[in-house]
Write an enzyme that holds these catalytic residues in place. Structure first.
Site, PDB file in Angstrom:
ATOM      1  N   GLU A 188       5.930 -91.685-109.281  1.00  0.00           N
ATOM      2  CA  GLU A 188       5.140 -92.832-109.749  1.00  0.00           C
ATOM      3  C   GLU A 188       5.821 -94.154-109.417  1.00  0.00           C
ATOM      4  OE1 GLU A 188       4.881 -90.939-113.637  1.00  0.00           O
ATOM      5  OE2 GLU A 188       2.726 -91.285-113.563  1.00  0.00           O
ATOM      6  N   GLU A 229       4.316 -82.940-114.194  1.00  0.00           N
ATOM      7  CA  GLU A 229       4.245 -83.162-115.641  1.00  0.00           C
ATOM      8  C   GLU A 229       3.418 -82.097-116.364  1.00  0.00           C
ATOM      9  OE1 GLU A 229       3.981 -85.416-113.339  1.00  0.00           O
ATOM     10  OE2 GLU A 229       4.890 -87.313-113.931  1.00  0.00           O
TER      11      GLU A 229
HETATM   12  N1  T1G Z   1      15.203 -85.140-116.702  1.00  0.00           N
HETATM   13  C1  T1G Z   1      16.420 -84.808-117.193  1.00  0.00           C
HETATM   14  N2  T1G Z   1      17.236 -83.875-116.637  1.00  0.00           N
HETATM   15  C2  T1G Z   1      16.775 -83.256-115.536  1.00  0.00           C
HETATM   16  C3  T1G Z   1      15.512 -83.549-114.970  1.00  0.00           C
HETATM   17  C4  T1G Z   1      14.720 -84.538-115.603  1.00  0.00           C
HETATM   18  N3  T1G Z   1      13.543 -84.903-115.115  1.00  0.00           N
HETATM   19  N4  T1G Z   1      15.366 -82.731-113.888  1.00  0.00           N
HETATM   20  C5  T1G Z   1      16.475 -81.993-113.800  1.00  0.00           C
HETATM   21  N5  T1G Z   1      17.327 -82.303-114.770  1.00  0.00           N
HETATM   22  C6  T1G Z   1      18.664 -81.739-115.009  1.00  0.00           C
HETATM   23  C7  T1G Z   1      18.606 -80.286-115.432  1.00  0.00           C
HETATM   24  O1  T1G Z   1      18.417 -80.183-116.830  1.00  0.00           O
HETATM   25  C8  T1G Z   1      19.989 -79.818-114.989  1.00  0.00           C
HETATM   26  O2  T1G Z   1      20.932 -80.325-115.907  1.00  0.00           O
HETATM   27  C9  T1G Z   1      20.234 -80.584-113.719  1.00  0.00           C
HETATM   28  O3  T1G Z   1      19.338 -81.716-113.768  1.00  0.00           O
HETATM   29  C10 T1G Z   1      19.924 -79.774-112.479  1.00  0.00           C
HETATM   30  O4  T1G Z   1      18.586 -79.293-112.671  1.00  0.00           O
HETATM   31  C11 T1G Z   1       6.804 -90.639-116.669  1.00  0.00           C
HETATM   32  C12 T1G Z   1       6.730 -88.278-117.985  1.00  0.00           C
HETATM   33  C13 T1G Z   1      14.643 -81.651-109.843  1.00  0.00           C
HETATM   34  C14 T1G Z   1      13.696 -79.622-108.733  1.00  0.00           C
HETATM   35  O5  T1G Z   1       9.402 -82.146-114.192  1.00  0.00           O
HETATM   36  O6  T1G Z   1      12.051 -79.560-111.348  1.00  0.00           O
HETATM   37  O7  T1G Z   1       8.593 -87.954-115.080  1.00  0.00           O
HETATM   38  O8  T1G Z   1      20.656 -78.783-117.837  1.00  0.00           O
HETATM   39  O9  T1G Z   1      19.208 -76.890-112.565  1.00  0.00           O
HETATM   40  O10 T1G Z   1      17.403 -76.160-109.426  1.00  0.00           O
HETATM   41  O11 T1G Z   1       5.052 -89.448-115.674  1.00  0.00           O
HETATM   42  O12 T1G Z   1      15.446 -79.858-111.995  1.00  0.00           O
HETATM   43  O13 T1G Z   1      22.326 -78.259-116.042  1.00  0.00           O
HETATM   44  O14 T1G Z   1      22.712 -80.182-117.591  1.00  0.00           O
HETATM   45  O15 T1G Z   1      16.792 -77.634-112.334  1.00  0.00           O
HETATM   46  O16 T1G Z   1      18.304 -78.147-108.069  1.00  0.00           O
HETATM   47  C15 T1G Z   1       8.917 -84.853-114.351  1.00  0.00           C
HETATM   48  C16 T1G Z   1      12.058 -81.388-113.465  1.00  0.00           C
HETATM   49  C17 T1G Z   1       9.565 -85.349-115.598  1.00  0.00           C
HETATM   50  C18 T1G Z   1      11.195 -82.353-112.652  1.00  0.00           C
HETATM   51  C19 T1G Z   1      16.122 -79.742-109.334  1.00  0.00           C
HETATM   52  N6  T1G Z   1       9.907 -84.231-113.500  1.00  0.00           N
HETATM   53  N7  T1G Z   1      13.220 -80.970-112.717  1.00  0.00           N
HETATM   54  O17 T1G Z   1      16.210 -78.340-109.434  1.00  0.00           O
HETATM   55  O18 T1G Z   1      18.494 -78.132-110.506  1.00  0.00           O
HETATM   56  S1  T1G Z   1       8.391 -86.024-116.715  1.00  0.00           S
HETATM   57  C20 T1G Z   1      10.088 -82.901-113.526  1.00  0.00           C
HETATM   58  C21 T1G Z   1      13.099 -80.023-111.733  1.00  0.00           C
HETATM   59  C22 T1G Z   1       7.972 -87.493-115.992  1.00  0.00           C
HETATM   60  C23 T1G Z   1       6.450 -89.434-115.859  1.00  0.00           C
HETATM   61  C24 T1G Z   1       6.749 -88.142-116.538  1.00  0.00           C
HETATM   62  C25 T1G Z   1      14.386 -79.549-111.126  1.00  0.00           C
HETATM   63  C26 T1G Z   1      14.695 -80.169-109.750  1.00  0.00           C
HETATM   64  P1  T1G Z   1      21.721 -79.326-116.892  1.00  0.00           P
HETATM   65  P2  T1G Z   1      18.222 -77.873-112.067  1.00  0.00           P
HETATM   66  P3  T1G Z   1      17.634 -77.614-109.278  1.00  0.00           P
END
Ligand code: T1G
Length: 686
Positions: free
Chosen positions: A106, A126
């Site tokens: 976004e 999301e």
């Molecule tokens: N926020 C906080 N921590 C995150 C994170 C996030 N969005 N994504 C990953 N981490 C942390 C995860 O907990 C782990 O830390 C470390 O990063 C490695 O992650 C406003 C409301 C990016 C494809 O849904 O899909 O934006 O727990 O082990 O396999 O509209 O992480 O080990 O301390 O998964 O290489 C939308 C979620 C958010 C993406 C990487 N975004 N993340 O995968 O590593 S909502 C998502 C993923 C939002 C807006 C809305 C995957 C990855 P720890 P990992 P990976």
């Protein structure tokens, strides 16, 4: 967290970093830092454009999920940043490397243009968190690309690779080499003009109308937002999006899904105290070209692992090669894999008929027949042939890993890798830690699980490990319910309406009734006091092994569709009479509670015995291996939601219904009730 700026050729380059995934954290000041930087650059003269880039091969994984449970209003800080970018005095190019997800996308959508390298992975996931794109995605994406494609991305959470993102119009260019240098060159040579709204609002409205109704709270909210994008000015649409997003934050579905997001990452780490050092595994040799061996080999070459598949039986390897090739061919046909990538993956696969002549491997995975004498031969051979330090893994789903490890002189290197069929599709991998498995072996296996894109969960050794042991109790209840008055289709429908991907009778028809039969025969000898229903055995004695032979609980006249079979219904009714059970009407609520509470009760026993380290690990097993509904977080999460006293009270009520069948609440359940605790508290302390 770090935001810096340089200027090259009248282009201001703003780079941001917030390890490990550049999450747009409000708490650490990244979002505010970016907003301040945009303001400062907009105050400069002698600038023609802005390039916005992440770092360390990542643009941004979106808003910081961990911050949602704090002050809600803070997401407005992110929205304010996105609107500052959109209103920038100078055109802004998002230079995208790696992941660009959720709020990260976004942020890029608020830019004038978006360019990316071949590593770009772009999407709005999301909805997988029970949320909606709350930073303008529902308003800007349908105005940028075909509204139908925009809806697909938001309603499914699909992540696009760079090529697909360029094709649908998200990326204005794919950059070779350094993404920032490439973005600057593109700015100077492309002559690009700011995007006009691709889709007139009527097209957006039509796309929403064409979609009709959708299942799911978040999905319906996304439709409402996109409908606003088709009928209202941007500012009004953004306000509606913000309101609907905030309404989802506290929904039970989103809370469960965000719990599961954290639970998966916690489960993927080696358990506390198991502090071994992982070492990389570059090559695998799989023993056994049966269904599991072929699925595991496919998963390995898909993950880029050099793989050998061994089987001494004539024809087995040819069949394996053909099956793997046709699986990849189907991916090419569905345009999910390029022909070139298919060939690269197949080139990683070697067929071995003579184990003595095989190349040494770092990891050996035994996937042979579930018979201890066969496993003994295999592991004694591996003990002799495998190089020192290699991991020796068994894919066994029911046999004792400690006994298998005892067939070798290196039990510290022996581990269970319990894949779930189809092994190239199912994400769950139970990493079974034997009594003598070393911490280094556990850590290596867990790191390998992540590398092959599997969800690793550590299990101790017991009959059925975590998942199947609990599933055995779930099935036991479903069979008792058949004896007491329910029929297969009623049980399956009740549990599928509750959210299970597939009811127990259909699951066993699909997996093969004979698999359960052989396990029950063994257990009847080992645990003669455990009550069992005869019904599934009667199916097997009739040769009704399930879908693969056209008949199980159901009939499969077209080979696939489960059709209730009056012959089986009659058999069940007759069996009730034969065992002196008076059949009664059974409610959907009782079916669900009896089966789901059976999972909870056995899960509590598994925790008590230290087989599972955390309740959330058990939830991950059920979410990723058994089709447990994502909106409900897992059996242990569900137990806390229902309340442990209520679970035990209903269990005791059910125990009254059937004399001679004592369903004892697990001691841990009773302890937690006494201490006014719950499974969530156990997670926090694990
Ligand atoms: N926020 C906080 N921590 C995150 C994170 C996030 N969005 N994504 C990953 N981490 C942390 C995860 O907990 C782990 O830390 C470390 O990063 C490695 O992650 C406003 C409301 C990016 C494809 O849904 O899909 O934006 O727990 O082990 O396999 O509209 O992480 O080990 O301390 O998964 O290489 C939308 C979620 C958010 C993406 C990487 N975004 N993340 O995968 O590593 S909502 C998502 C993923 C939002 C807006 C809305 C995957 C990855 P720890 P990992 P990976």
């Amino acid at each position: 967290m770090h935001v810096d700026r340089t200027v090259q050729q009248r282009v201001a380059i703003i780079r941001f970093t917030s390890p490990p995934v550049n999450a747009l954290s409000i708490a650490n000041g990244l979002v505010a830092g970016l907003a301040a930087e945009i303001d400062q650059v907009n105050a400069l003269e002698n600038i023609d454009a802005i390039v916005l880039a992440g770092s360390a091969g990542t643009f941004s994984a979106g808003a910081d999920i961990k911050e949602f449970d704090h002050d809600r209003s803070r997401l407005d800080v992110s929205r304010a940043l996105f609107e500052r970018v959109a209103a920038s005095r100078y055109p802004v190019v998002a230079a995208i490397d790696g992941t660009c997800l959720g709020g990260g996308f976004e942020l890029a959508l608020a830019c004038t243009w978006r360019v990316g390298t071949a590593s770009a992975r772009i999407g709005l996931p999301e909805v997988t968190l029970g949320l909606l794109p709350g930073g303008g995605g529902t308003q800007r994406l349908p105005r940028l690309i075909e509204p139908g494609a925009a809806l697909d991305l938001m309603l499914t959470g699909t992540i696009l690779d760079a090529d697909k993102a360029a094709r649908v119009g998200i990326l204005d260019a794919i950059i070779a080499g350094d993404v920032i240098a490439g973005a600057i060159e593109w700015l100077q040579t492309s002559g690009a003009q700011p995007h006009r709204e691709v889709s007139a609002t009527s097209k957006i409205a039509a796309a929403v109308h064409a979609r009709g109704d959708v299942r799911g709270v978040a999905q319906r909210a996304i439709l409402a937002c996109v409908e606003a994008a088709g009928t209202l000015p941007l500012a009004e649409g953004l306000a509606i999006e913000a309101r609907l997003f905030d309404g989802l934050l506290d929904s039970p579905e989103s809370l469960a899904r965000r719990y599961a997001f954290a639970a998966r990452r916690i489960a993927a780490r080696p358990p506390l105290g198991v502090d071994g050092i992982a070492h990389p595994l570059q090559s695998v040799l799989i023993l056994g070209a049966g269904t599991m061996g072929i699925g595991i080999a496919t998963a390995m070459i898909n993950a880029g692992i050099d793989t050998q598949l061994f089987d001494p039986l004539d024809g087995a390897l040819d069949r394996g090669q053909r099956t793997i090739a046709s699986t990849l061919e189907r991916e090419v046909t569905k345009q999910r894999l390029s022909a070139n990538e298919r060939d690269v993956r197949l080139a990683r696969l070697g067929m071995v008929t003579d184990l003595e002549a095989a190349r040494p491997a770092d990891l050996y995975i035994e996937a042979v027949f579930e018979d201890l004498s066969v496993k003994k031969d295999v592991f004694e051979t591996l003990d002799r042939l495998a190089p020192e330090g290699a991991l020796l893994a068994s894919n066994t789903s029911t046999l004792n890993l400690d006994v298998i490890a005892g067939f070798t002189k290196r039990p510290a290197d022996v581990v269970g890798l319990h894949f779930f069929s189809p092994a190239n599709i199912m994400p769950l991998l139970e990493v079974v830690r034997g009594a003598k498995t070393s911490p280094a072996t556990v850590a290596t296996a867990m790191a390998f699980a992540k590398r092959i894109r599997k969800q690793g969960v550590v299990s101790g050794v017991c009959d059925g490990f975590i998942g199947n042991r609990m599933f055995e109790e779930y099935l036991r209840q479903s069979y008792f319910l058949l004896e007491e008055g329910a029929l297969p289709q009623q049980i399956d429908q009740a549990l599928e309406r509750w959210g299970m991907a597939m009811g127990p009778c259909r699951v066993l028809d699909l997996a093969g009734q004979d698999i359960g039969w052989s396990v029950r025969k063994r257990r009847a000898l080992e645990q003669p006091d455990r009550p069992y229903s005869r019904i599934p055995d009667m199916l097997c004695e009739m040769g009704r092994f399930g879908q693969k032979c056209g008949a199980g609980f159901y009939r499969y006249s077209n080979g696939r569709t489960a059709e209730p079979d009056p012959e089986i219904d009659a058999l069940i009714v007759a069996h009730s009479a034969a065992i002196g059970v008076t059949r009664r009407a059974i409610s959907e609520e009782e079916i669900v509670e009896r089966c789901i509470y059976a999972l909870i009760n056995e899960g509590a026993r598994i925790l008590d015995e230290g087989i599972a380290y955390r309740p959330s690990d058990i939830d991950v097993v059920y979410l990723d291996g058994y089709g447990f509904p994502a909106d409900r977080g897992g059996p242990m999460y569900e137990a806390d939601r229902v309340g442990l006293p209520a679970v035990v009270s209903r269990m005791r009520a059910f125990a009254q219904l059937r004399q001679g069948w004592a369903w004892q609440p697990a001691p841990l359940l009773l302890e937690l009730i006494e201490q006014r605790g719950n499974f969530s508290a156990l997670n926090a302390s694990a």
